[in-house]
Design an enzyme around this catalytic site. Structure first.
Site, PDB file in Angstrom:
ATOM      1  N   GLY A  53       0.839  -1.197   0.000  1.00  0.00           N
ATOM      2  CA  GLY A  53       0.000   0.000   0.000  1.00  0.00           C
ATOM      3  C   GLY A  53       0.866   1.235   0.000  1.00  0.00           C
ATOM      4  O   GLY A  53       2.063   1.164   0.296  1.00  0.00           O
ATOM      5  N   TYR A  81       3.913  -3.276   2.494  1.00  0.00           N
ATOM      6  CA  TYR A  81       3.189  -2.589   3.569  1.00  0.00           C
ATOM      7  C   TYR A  81       2.556  -3.608   4.524  1.00  0.00           C
ATOM      8  O   TYR A  81       2.534  -3.412   5.746  1.00  0.00           O
ATOM      9  CB  TYR A  81       2.104  -1.697   2.959  1.00  0.00           C
ATOM     10  CG  TYR A  81       1.352  -0.866   3.977  1.00  0.00           C
ATOM     11  CD1 TYR A  81       1.898   0.312   4.480  1.00  0.00           C
ATOM     12  CD2 TYR A  81       0.104  -1.257   4.449  1.00  0.00           C
ATOM     13  CE1 TYR A  81       1.220   1.076   5.418  1.00  0.00           C
ATOM     14  CE2 TYR A  81      -0.585  -0.504   5.386  1.00  0.00           C
ATOM     15  CZ  TYR A  81      -0.018   0.670   5.866  1.00  0.00           C
ATOM     16  OH  TYR A  81      -0.691   1.417   6.798  1.00  0.00           O
ATOM     17  N   GLU A 169       4.473 -11.131  -6.555  1.00  0.00           N
ATOM     18  CA  GLU A 169       3.420 -11.246  -7.567  1.00  0.00           C
ATOM     19  C   GLU A 169       3.801 -10.664  -8.930  1.00  0.00           C
ATOM     20  O   GLU A 169       3.103 -10.877  -9.913  1.00  0.00           O
ATOM     21  CB  GLU A 169       2.114 -10.594  -7.052  1.00  0.00           C
ATOM     22  CG  GLU A 169       2.150  -9.074  -6.865  1.00  0.00           C
ATOM     23  CD  GLU A 169       2.722  -8.615  -5.517  1.00  0.00           C
ATOM     24  OE1 GLU A 169       3.476  -9.394  -4.905  1.00  0.00           O
ATOM     25  OE2 GLU A 169       2.454  -7.477  -5.114  1.00  0.00           O
ATOM     26  N   ASP A 225     -21.302  -8.295 -18.258  1.00  0.00           N
ATOM     27  CA  ASP A 225     -21.407  -8.727 -16.857  1.00  0.00           C
ATOM     28  C   ASP A 225     -22.852  -9.024 -16.446  1.00  0.00           C
ATOM     29  O   ASP A 225     -23.142 -10.082 -15.887  1.00  0.00           O
ATOM     30  CB  ASP A 225     -20.808  -7.665 -15.922  1.00  0.00           C
ATOM     31  CG  ASP A 225     -19.394  -7.290 -16.333  1.00  0.00           C
ATOM     32  OD1 ASP A 225     -18.754  -8.096 -17.014  1.00  0.00           O
ATOM     33  OD2 ASP A 225     -18.947  -6.188 -15.982  1.00  0.00           O
ATOM     34  N   LYS A 366     -12.872  -9.750 -15.688  1.00  0.00           N
ATOM     35  CA  LYS A 366     -13.684  -9.697 -16.915  1.00  0.00           C
ATOM     36  C   LYS A 366     -13.429 -10.904 -17.824  1.00  0.00           C
ATOM     37  O   LYS A 366     -14.367 -11.495 -18.349  1.00  0.00           O
ATOM     38  CB  LYS A 366     -13.338  -8.413 -17.667  1.00  0.00           C
ATOM     39  CG  LYS A 366     -14.247  -8.098 -18.808  1.00  0.00           C
ATOM     40  CD  LYS A 366     -15.213  -7.080 -18.337  1.00  0.00           C
ATOM     41  CE  LYS A 366     -16.216  -6.620 -19.325  1.00  0.00           C
ATOM     42  NZ  LYS A 366     -17.148  -5.696 -18.669  1.00  0.00           N
TER      43      LYS A 366
END
Ligand code: XMP
Length: 510
Positions: A53, A81, A169, A225, A366
């Site tokens: 963060g 963080y 990541e 969606d 998505k």
């Protein structure tokens, strides 16, 4: 279902952590930093990851998580963080030292630890931090350090706490995915059997269980969606799902008919409501973009509410919320959030209507929603549909909105997209559309002077609409489009091309 909770402290990489876990076939749920511990317990996680963060843990208004979370009976990994938060909350010290800021790829030396099993002793990792853990909390041990002797990893195995000062990541961290694998498979003991086929099946069962025999209503927009959400719920409960499609009169050429036909093919129970006159009346004379958006958003809720009230005994409201929507709203209220555009959605409806909220796609990206759409046979026209803004052509018809100008815009927009399709370019473009500008210019057609409207062509490539690059369409195709628009659309005598990326522009013009 096994899952890992990701607590989002505002990192630009939070979604990427979730993404990586998906690649490992692990279901993850991203929750905002201020989540209540009970909500986490209800999900019975196999592990928790606290993200990075932008804050500094020593600032008074820095993001803090509820201390009860650190008492949960599962392994906890803090990244950047997140690691500093664990350190501070466990009695350690975090220092902000200008001499020790590290941004970029740095080499670290690692020690024996379950999280670094089978990883070479020296690896390059991405660091992006100003603060660092200066004093370890009691009973913690260092598992990795940088060449400057900064703590790059720590652990307290009896408490099941792990910390990484770097970002496993991102691709630029060597063995990052192996480190995450060690955490989820060796430490959290996940089995990695989550995939979209079994997600679809278990979600259908879950919807059947939680809704019992109750009625569900849903507002459809033609978008991916909401359509996939409705098709999924329809599979679960059939006609107990009643959909409403509000036509606000701001759709593209032939769109309402096409969308309704697709819904019928899907076997959805949909009521078509033509509210176009109402919307056009409310928008008459309005030119200010935010005012347009507010009028449309409010009217949409009123129209949908009135229609929904006609459906007796509905207890649930189905919404096509997806993962990025959740993350965005999770950070709302935190300092620094500014409104660029008020997005049109049906937020606010559930409270107003006193309905329970059903959001089966809430944890998905998505592209995953698209895969589910394919699994349950949603037609390609819907699954591959380009994003279209809730306020529709209103934000592409700059200046005054009226039937005449909308008609011009629809025709020009249709030609643009048709020519891109003919040139085989459309499928690789994120969004392509025409914009009608609020200026007139002088032209000459035959021997006559014209004083007509201007159409701008906007096409962008993007991965997530957060940033976008303008699409390089070849000049011959642009030439065809320009000629066809000026020849076929009465009232247009000039075509221009938008060559701005996002940022600094946005994708839509308003
Ligand atoms: P901007 O223009 O902000 O758009 O770069 C980013 C993406 O969001 C779409 N968009 C909307 N989608 N309701 C929506 O559901 C809205 O009010 C809205 N406004 C913009 C836009 O088309 C792009 O894909």
């Amino acid at each position: 279902m096994q899952n890992i909770i990701i607590i989002d402290c505002g990192s630009q990489f939070t979604q990427l952590i979730a993404r990586r876990l998906r690649e490992l076939k692990i279901h993850s749920v991203v929750l905002a930093w201020d989540v209540e511990p009970d909500k986490i317990s209800d999900l019975n996680p196999n592990g928790i990851i606290i993200s990075g963060g932008p804050d500094s843990v020593n600032e008074p208004d820095a993001i803090k998580i509820n201390p009860e979370i650190l008492k949960m009976p599962c392994p906890i990994l803090g990244i950047c963080y997140g690691m500093q938060l664990i350190a501070k909350m466990s009695g350690g010290q975090v220092a902000s030292n200008d001499n020790h800021k590290e941004y970029g790829v740095t080499q670290i030396q690692i020690k024996d630890s379950a999280i670094f099993q089978s990883i070479p002793a020296k690896i390059n990792v991405l660091m992006s931090h100003g603060d660092h853990v200066a004093n370890l909390p009691e009973d913690f041990r260092i598992t990795a350090s940088t060449e400057n002797n900064i703590t790059a990893g720590f652990e307290n195995t009896s408490k099941n706490f792990y910390g990484l000062q770097f970002h496993p990541e991102v691709n630029s961290t060597e063995f990052g995915i192996e480190i995450l694998k060690n955490f989820v498979f060796k430490i959290c003991l996940c089995s990695g059997d989550w995939d979209l086929e079994n997600f679809t099946e278990s979600t259908i069962r879950h919807i059947q269980e939680i809704t019992g025999g109750e009625k569900i209503i849903c507002g459809l927009s033609g978008g991916v969606d909401s359509s996939v959400a409705a098709a999924l719920v329809n599979k679960a409960v059939g006609d107990r799902l009643q959909c409403v499609f509000v036509d606000h009169g701001l759709m593209r050429l032939n769109e309402p008919e096409d969308v309704m036909n697709s819904y019928k093919d899907l076997g959805l129970n949909v009521k078509y409501v033509d509210a176009s006159e109402l919307f056009l009346k409310a928008l008459a004379g309005v030119t200010e973009p935010e005012k347009k958006r507010h009028i449309i958003g409010k009217l949409f809720i009123d129209v949908f509410d009135a229609e929904a009230n006609k459906i007796q005994g509905a207890k649930w409201l189905l919404q096509g919320t997806i993962y990025p929507d959740v993350i965005e709203s999770g950070m709302k209220g935190k300092k620094g959030a500014v409104t660029i555009k008020s997005h049109h959605n049906v937020g606010g409806l559930p409270e107003k209507m006193n309905l329970k909220l059903l959001e089966p796609l809430r944890d998905l990206f998505k592209d995953e929603v698209r895969v589910i759409g394919k699994i349950i046979n949603v037609p390609d026209e819907i699954v591959n549909r380009q994003p279209f803004p809730g306020p529709g052509l209103a934000v592409r018809c700059l200046g005054e909105i009226n039937e005449h100008r909308l008609d011009i815009l629809r025709k020009a927009d249709f030609i643009f997209r048709e020519e891109l399709q003919r040139a085989g370019l459309f499928k690789d473009i994120w969004q392509a559309f025409a914009v009608l500008l609020p200026v007139r210019t002088v032209g000459v057609m035959g021997d006559s002077r014209t004083y007509d409207e201007v159409v701008a062509l906007r096409a962008v490539n993007s991965k997530d609409a957060m940033t976008a690059e303008w699409s390089r369409i070849d000049l011959n195709t642009l030439d065809k489009i320009s000629k066809r628009i000026c020849n076929e659309v009465k009232g247009v005598n000039r075509v221009v091309v938008d060559i701005t990326s996002k940022p600094p522009a946005t994708i839509e013009w308003e």
